[in-house]
Write a protein that holds these residues in place. Structure first.
Motif, PDB file in Angstrom:
ATOM      1  N   GLU A   1       0.831  -1.209   0.000  1.00 50.70           N
ATOM      2  CA  GLU A   1       0.000   0.000   0.000  1.00 50.70           C
ATOM      3  C   GLU A   1       0.865   1.258   0.000  1.00 50.70           C
ATOM      4  O   GLU A   1       0.653   2.186  -0.791  1.00 50.70           O
ATOM      5  CB  GLU A   1      -0.922   0.001   1.226  1.00 50.70           C
ATOM      6  CG  GLU A   1      -1.984  -1.088   1.240  1.00 50.70           C
ATOM      7  CD  GLU A   1      -3.223  -0.736   0.449  1.00 50.70           C
ATOM      8  OE1 GLU A   1      -3.534   0.471   0.316  1.00 50.70           O
ATOM      9  OE2 GLU A   1      -3.891  -1.676  -0.030  1.00 50.70           O
TER      10      GLU A   1
ATOM     11  N   THR B   1       2.070   8.955  -7.148  1.00 50.90           N
ATOM     12  CA  THR B   1       2.435  10.379  -7.208  1.00 50.90           C
ATOM     13  C   THR B   1       3.671  10.614  -8.076  1.00 50.90           C
ATOM     14  O   THR B   1       3.856  11.699  -8.615  1.00 50.90           O
ATOM     15  CB  THR B   1       2.707  10.938  -5.792  1.00 50.90           C
ATOM     16  OG1 THR B   1       3.864  10.291  -5.235  1.00 50.90           O
ATOM     17  CG2 THR B   1       1.520  10.701  -4.874  1.00 50.90           C
TER      18      THR B   1
ATOM     19  N   LEU C   1      -7.298   5.053  -7.083  1.00 46.60           N
ATOM     20  CA  LEU C   1      -6.086   4.523  -6.472  1.00 46.60           C
ATOM     21  C   LEU C   1      -6.396   3.241  -5.717  1.00 46.60           C
ATOM     22  O   LEU C   1      -5.587   2.306  -5.715  1.00 46.60           O
ATOM     23  CB  LEU C   1      -5.478   5.561  -5.514  1.00 46.60           C
ATOM     24  CG  LEU C   1      -4.262   5.094  -4.700  1.00 46.60           C
ATOM     25  CD1 LEU C   1      -3.103   4.696  -5.607  1.00 46.60           C
ATOM     26  CD2 LEU C   1      -3.831   6.176  -3.716  1.00 46.60           C
ATOM     27  N   ARG C   2      -7.562   3.191  -5.087  1.00 43.89           N
ATOM     28  CA  ARG C   2      -7.936   2.017  -4.295  1.00 43.89           C
ATOM     29  C   ARG C   2      -9.321   1.514  -4.683  1.00 43.89           C
ATOM     30  O   ARG C   2     -10.232   2.308  -4.912  1.00 43.89           O
ATOM     31  CB  ARG C   2      -7.917   2.346  -2.797  1.00 43.89           C
ATOM     32  CG  ARG C   2      -6.525   2.551  -2.233  1.00 43.89           C
ATOM     33  CD  ARG C   2      -6.561   2.780  -0.723  1.00 43.89           C
ATOM     34  NE  ARG C   2      -5.236   2.688  -0.148  1.00 43.89           N
ATOM     35  CZ  ARG C   2      -4.367   3.684  -0.086  1.00 43.89           C
ATOM     36  NH1 ARG C   2      -4.718   4.880  -0.562  1.00 43.89           N
ATOM     37  NH2 ARG C   2      -3.179   3.512   0.434  1.00 43.89           N
TER      38      ARG C   2
ATOM     39  N   SER D   1       2.807   1.663  -3.345  1.00 41.24           N
ATOM     40  CA  SER D   1       1.977   1.964  -4.508  1.00 41.24           C
ATOM     41  C   SER D   1       1.369   3.359  -4.445  1.00 41.24           C
ATOM     42  O   SER D   1       1.241   4.032  -5.477  1.00 41.24           O
ATOM     43  CB  SER D   1       0.871   0.911  -4.637  1.00 41.24           C
ATOM     44  OG  SER D   1       1.436  -0.384  -4.745  1.00 41.24           O
ATOM     45  N   GLU D   2       1.003   3.810  -3.245  1.00 37.65           N
ATOM     46  CA  GLU D   2       0.480   5.167  -3.122  1.00 37.65           C
ATOM     47  C   GLU D   2       1.570   6.182  -3.463  1.00 37.65           C
ATOM     48  O   GLU D   2       1.305   7.186  -4.138  1.00 37.65           O
ATOM     49  CB  GLU D   2      -0.058   5.401  -1.709  1.00 37.65           C
ATOM     50  CG  GLU D   2      -0.699   6.763  -1.543  1.00 37.65           C
ATOM     51  CD  GLU D   2      -1.440   6.927  -0.218  1.00 37.65           C
ATOM     52  OE1 GLU D   2      -1.456   8.061   0.309  1.00 37.65           O
ATOM     53  OE2 GLU D   2      -1.995   5.930   0.287  1.00 37.65           O
ATOM     54  N   THR D   3       2.784   5.898  -3.028  1.00 41.71           N
ATOM     55  CA  THR D   3       3.907   6.767  -3.386  1.00 41.71           C
ATOM     56  C   THR D   3       4.167   6.726  -4.890  1.00 41.71           C
ATOM     57  O   THR D   3       4.349   7.766  -5.535  1.00 41.71           O
ATOM     58  CB  THR D   3       5.179   6.327  -2.640  1.00 41.71           C
ATOM     59  OG1 THR D   3       4.930   6.341  -1.238  1.00 41.71           O
ATOM     60  CG2 THR D   3       6.342   7.257  -2.959  1.00 41.71           C
TER      61      THR D   3
END
Length: 272
Positions: free
Chosen positions: A156, A164, A236-237, A159-161
């Motif tokens: 998580e 961006t 994103l999710r 992938s969130e990083t």
């Protein structure tokens, strides 16, 4: 227009179900598995639309070679679905060093290697969609799956990083977060630690709490996956299943409440 999709862990479960759903509608699929016999049926049925690749995602060089093979064969890669992974059942104290490292090697590092390998191709294309198969246990925790949960929390954050960092290149990143589904993820595909008697009551309660209603139907996920792939602005999710949303919502409400109650202490810790 058909898409070129690379799926890891396509030998069974979600990976195989999604691969076939994509092939049925006319997409091209590069399907990886440790044992190619497990996807022979897809090759027989869909012919040249399938590129079978033998791959152990724990080996970084092999991940890069597999991605290059897909690029050379199909000419591009529109979508990467990082699906390879497995469950490790056992308490934190029971888990050996090897079990912990192996869990992260596949669930986290294997996903990282595949992501790194596909990024130059997608950057050059100025397009692409990386779909990471996480879990609702990448957002909340339950006992007995601590190392698995930790690996998905890591996915998580990574992938969130990543989302961006690659947005400006036209690359989308999505995290799929299923609750439990009736695949063999908790059966033949899983591992169990050597049990300690002191945790027997906890584990008994854990396994007995799982009712048939707790698990979704794997084939029912295909509509969501195809919609995610086809949308021009993917989230994103994406939670999958009826259990995930209320479970995550409840935990996050508890977290916000606790943070709010301790906000003065937090603010004072900042200093002047």
């Amino acid at each position: 227009m058909s898409k070129i999709v690379l799926i890891t862990g396509a030998s069974r479960g979600f990976g195989k179900i999604w691969a076939e759903a994509l092939l049925q509608r006319g997409d091209k699929v590069a399907a990886t598995a440790r044992n190619l016999e497990s996807i022979e049926d897809l090759v027989e049925k869909y012919g040249n639309s399938v590129l079978p690749i033998e791959l152990d995602v724990n080996k970084r060089e092999d991940c890069f070679a597999a991605v290059q093979q897909v690029q050379e064969h199909f000419g591009k890669i529109d979508i990467l679905i990082n699906n390879a992974g497995y469950g490790l059942f056992g308490t934190i104290e029971e888990t050996t060093e090897k079990e912990a490292k192996d869990q992260f090697e596949t669930n986290f590092f294997g996903l990282l290697w595949m992501t790194q390998a596909v990024l130059p191709i997608m950057r050059n294309q100025r397009s692409g969609h990386i779909i990471q198969v996480s879990s609702f246990l990448g957002l909340i925790t339950i006992p007995v799956l601590g190392l698995y949960t930790a690996s998905k929390f890591a996915v998580e954050g990574l992938s969130e990083t990543l989302a961006t960092e690659v947005k400006e290149f036209g690359i989308h990143v999505s995290l799929i977060e299923p609750n439990g589904f009736s695949t063999d993820w908790s059966g033949a595909s899983s591992y169990h630690t050597e049990p300690m008697e002191v945790y027997a009551p906890l584990k008994k309660e854990f396994f007995e709490s799982a009712t048939p209603d707790s698990f979704g139907e794997p084939n029912a996920t295909t509509e969501a996956i195809l919609k995610l792939i086809d949308t021009s602005n993917p989230p994103l999710r994406l939670l999958l299943g009826k259990i995930a949303y209320p479970a995550v919502k409840g935990i996050y409400e508890e977290r916000l409440k606790s943070w709010s109650e301790w906000k003065t202490v937090s603010d004072n810790a900042h200093g002047k």
